[in-house]
Scaffold this active site. Structure first.
Site, PDB file in Angstrom:
ATOM      1  CD  GLU A   1      -3.015   1.243  -0.011  1.00 10.35           C
ATOM      2  OE1 GLU A   1      -3.373   0.146  -0.421  1.00 10.35           O
ATOM      3  OE2 GLU A   1      -2.519   2.396  -1.185  1.00 10.35           O
TER       4      GLU A   1
ATOM      5  CB  CYS B   1       6.379   3.815   6.387  1.00  8.00           C
ATOM      6  SG  CYS B   1       5.128   3.304   6.694  1.00  8.00           S
TER       7      CYS B   1
ATOM      8  CE  LYS C   1       5.187   0.544   1.482  1.00  6.35           C
ATOM      9  NZ  LYS C   1       3.980   1.643   1.780  1.00  6.35           N
TER      10      LYS C   1
HETATM   11  C1  UDX Z   1       4.959   7.224   3.747  1.00  4.06           C
HETATM   12  C2  UDX Z   1       4.422   6.953   1.783  1.00  4.06           C
HETATM   13  O1  UDX Z   1       4.391   8.754   1.748  1.00  4.06           O
HETATM   14  C3  UDX Z   1       4.069   6.437   1.362  1.00  4.06           C
HETATM   15  O2  UDX Z   1       3.945   6.319  -0.058  1.00  4.06           O
HETATM   16  C4  UDX Z   1       3.754   4.931   2.519  1.00  4.06           C
HETATM   17  O3  UDX Z   1       2.462   4.411   2.238  1.00  4.06           O
HETATM   18  C5  UDX Z   1       4.233   5.296   3.593  1.00  4.06           C
HETATM   19  O4  UDX Z   1       4.613   6.502   4.462  1.00  4.06           O
HETATM   20  P1  UDX Z   1       3.526   8.659   5.021  1.00  4.06           P
HETATM   21  O5  UDX Z   1       4.215   7.974   6.978  1.00  4.06           O
HETATM   22  O6  UDX Z   1       2.090   8.665   6.042  1.00  4.06           O
HETATM   23  O7  UDX Z   1       3.874   8.014   3.721  1.00  4.06           O
HETATM   24  O8  UDX Z   1       4.013   9.992   5.192  1.00  4.06           O
HETATM   25  P2  UDX Z   1       4.441  10.615   3.988  1.00  4.06           P
HETATM   26  O9  UDX Z   1       3.608  12.087   3.512  1.00  4.06           O
HETATM   27  O10 UDX Z   1       5.313  10.295   3.652  1.00  4.06           O
HETATM   28  O11 UDX Z   1       5.342  11.760   5.671  1.00  4.06           O
HETATM   29  C6  UDX Z   1       6.308  11.337   6.175  1.00  4.06           C
HETATM   30  C7  UDX Z   1       7.403  12.486   7.071  1.00  4.06           C
HETATM   31  O12 UDX Z   1       8.136  13.119   5.826  1.00  4.06           O
HETATM   32  C8  UDX Z   1       6.075  13.216   7.884  1.00  4.06           C
HETATM   33  O13 UDX Z   1       7.068  13.329   8.390  1.00  4.06           O
HETATM   34  C9  UDX Z   1       6.163  14.143   6.940  1.00  4.06           C
HETATM   35  O14 UDX Z   1       6.126  15.324   8.028  1.00  4.06           O
HETATM   36  C10 UDX Z   1       7.204  14.946   6.384  1.00  4.06           C
HETATM   37  N1  UDX Z   1       7.969  15.564   5.534  1.00  4.06           N
HETATM   38  C11 UDX Z   1       7.055  15.336   3.899  1.00  4.06           C
HETATM   39  C12 UDX Z   1       9.124  16.342   5.450  1.00  4.06           C
HETATM   40  O15 UDX Z   1       9.452  16.192   6.917  1.00  4.06           O
HETATM   41  N2  UDX Z   1       9.021  16.935   4.392  1.00  4.06           N
HETATM   42  C13 UDX Z   1       8.598  16.875   2.813  1.00  4.06           C
HETATM   43  O16 UDX Z   1       8.985  16.917   2.237  1.00  4.06           O
HETATM   44  C14 UDX Z   1       7.336  15.739   3.406  1.00  4.06           C
END
Ligand code: UDX
Ligand code: UDX
Length: 462
Positions: A162, A277, A221
């Site tokens: 996913e 993740c 993944k």
């Molecule tokens: C992530 C992946 O994006 C997704 O495809 C996978 O299925 C699960 O892991 P998620 O953990 O829900 O999703 O959030 P994501 O939007 O990727 O952000 C992860 C972390 O990175 C957050 O703490 C976010 O604040 C941080 N982040 C994200 C940054 O610090 N800078 C950015 O530019 C983007």
């Protein structure tokens, strides 16, 4: 094979929303999500949709539409496995906290328990779909358990990772960049792949449904998450350089992101990534590479984690430094506890680590988050080894953001909730101790505007 009934084991952030959308788009398939946690199942069944255990914008609408029609939440695990032709495994796979691979490898005991349960109760052929993120080759372990302990029925294993991100889960499920399905390349494997392709084809264009062998799917993944996290660590490493040189990270991000080969997404400097993740999956990649003797590969990816830890520590050290090298008994407001906006999930949130560092310096912290519940915040601190006594003494949790800032020496923005941009910063300033500091861990505020009010503003890489 025409699938009529699906069972998903694990009613968490992934299982719940994913099955809701599968059910919505396939009204002829009965989908039941089962979980060992009765309380969670009751919450999924709650009449008041505000009480769903997962907060995702738009999720309540879909649940309202399909729950009780062809989507069900139940604790009857065995019965639902037995009656289903396709079973998704969506249980958690945390980092191991014991034994070999402690702190790095994925803990697969829940996945194995699921496989054993499926083998034990199945009386007819099943397609078993790995939804949980798993190390490469896990499918062969699942297959072995199913074949050795089952009662002679045929099991086909598929990997269908996913890619949804929390906060945008419903949109990501509705219009996914791609759906990835890995499976055996023999006749029965290909048939199983086709059965799952058919389910997704109800709403995803066929060109966006990618089929591969099992191992490519499992590895993709981990690699997708590692690449995303790597971008954040890369930009965060440059943010430190910006602070030393007078360059501005927002300008640098924009300048490099306009190169279409680099792309503009995921280049926001921050307090460091969190969530269930990224860290887990990279540690997994590091561990697998190391176990295969690929030391350089392993060390390369480990740097992403090192940089992320450094970014969090650097943020709290900067608060200490700017507040004249002592924060003992000073009040510091933490705005945002979730690991990013629009979710109530705080797993691995930078807020936990930063708060821990501040508490160790004897600061008093005042926390406000629009969605994370008080009990969760306390639980996160306890899990991070902050004593109950210290929490009672030095942590205050607020339901009102203005009160949380009143009387503080500093406000630290950890999560980029939209509402923080629109606060009445003039009135917050009036009620804070002077000099009043803002540490903007997400660069969401207007530096000039805040400085004009009188704040001492500190962003990341600006
Ligand atoms: C992530 C992946 O994006 C997704 O495809 C996978 O299925 C699960 O892991 P998620 O953990 O829900 O999703 O959030 P994501 O939007 O990727 O952000 C992860 C972390 O990175 C957050 O703490 C976010 O604040 C941080 N982040 C994200 C940054 O610090 N800078 C950015 O530019 C983007
Ligand atoms: C999980 C994994 O963490 C992630 O690697 C994977 O990609 C998808 O599944 P998530 O849905 O966020 O992610 O986990 P969580 O919210 O913790 O939900 C897992 C659920 O499985 C919990 O509700 C837990 O009670 C349930 N579970 C766990 C079972 O029903 N049976 C078990 O044996 C173990």
């Amino acid at each position: 094979m025409n699938i009529k009934k699906i069972c998903c084991i694990g009613a968490g952030y992934v299982g719940g929303p994913t099955m809701a959308v599968i059910a919505q788009k396939n009204p002829n398939i009965k989908v039941t999500v089962v979980d060992i946690n009765e309380k969670k199942i009751n919450l999924w069944n709650s009449k008041d949709l505000k009480n769903l255990p997962v907060y995702e914008p738009g999720l309540d609408k879909v649940i309202e539409e399909v729950r009780g029609q062809n989507l069900f939440f139940s604790t009857k695990i065995e019965e639902n496995i037995r009656e289903s032709q396709m079973i998704f495994i969506s249980v958690n796979t945390p980092t191991k906290t014991y034994g070999d691979g402690m702190g790095m490898a994925a803990d697969l005991r829940y996945v194995e328990l699921c496989a054993r349960k499926i083998a034990e109760v199945s009386k007819s052929d099943k397609i078993v779909v790995e939804k949980s993120t798993l190390p490469v080759k896990t499918a062969s372990a699942i297959k072995a358990i199913l074949d050795e302990t089952g009662s002679g029925v045929n099991f086909e294993i598929l990997s269908n990772p996913e890619f949804l991100a929390e906060g945008t889960a419903m949109r990501d499920l509705e219009i996914p960049d791609r759906v990835l399905i890995g499976g055996g390349q023999n006749k029965s494997g290909l048939e199983a792949i086709n059965a799952l392709v058919k389910i997704y084809s109800s709403w995803v264009p066929t060109k966006n449904i990618l089929t591969t062998n099992l191992w490519s799917s499992e590895l993709s993944k981990l690699v997708a998450n590692a690449f995303l996290a790597q971008r954040i660590s890369s930009i965060n490493s440059i943010s430190e350089l910006c602070e030393k040189t007078g360059a501005n990270i927002t300008e640098v991000s924009k300048a490099i992101g306009m190169d279409s080969r680099i792309g503009s997404k995921f280049l926001n400097a921050s307090v460091g990534f969190g969530g269930s993740c990224f860290q887990k999956d990279i540690l997994n990649l590091v561990y697998i590479s190391k176990s295969l003797g690929l030391d350089e590969v392993s060390e390369f990816w480990n740097q992403v984690i090192i940089m992320n830890n450094h970014q969090r520590d650097r943020f709290s050290k900067n608060i200490l430094k700017k507040l004249y090298n002592t924060i003992a008994d000073k009040e510091i407001t933490i705005l945002g506890w979730s690991f990013k906006k629009d979710t109530n999930d705080s797993r691995e949130s930078a807020a936990i680590y930063i708060s821990k560092n501040l508490l160790q310096e004897k600061a008093k912290i005042r926390v406000y988050d629009p969605k994370v519940k008080r009990t969760q915040i306390v639980n996160d601190l306890l899990t991070a080894n902050i004593s109950k006594n210290l929490i009672e003494k030095n942590v205050e949790i607020f339901d009102n953001v203005n009160l949380a800032c009143e009387g503080s020496h500093a406000v630290a923005i950890i999560t980029e909730w939209d509402q923080f941009k629109d606060l009445n910063w003039d009135s917050i300033y009036e009620k804070m101790k002077k000099p009043a500091f803002v540490f903007d861990g997400r660069n969401i505020l207007d530096k000039t505007k805040l400085e004009n009010i009188g704040f001492k503003y500190n962003g990341i890489g600006v």
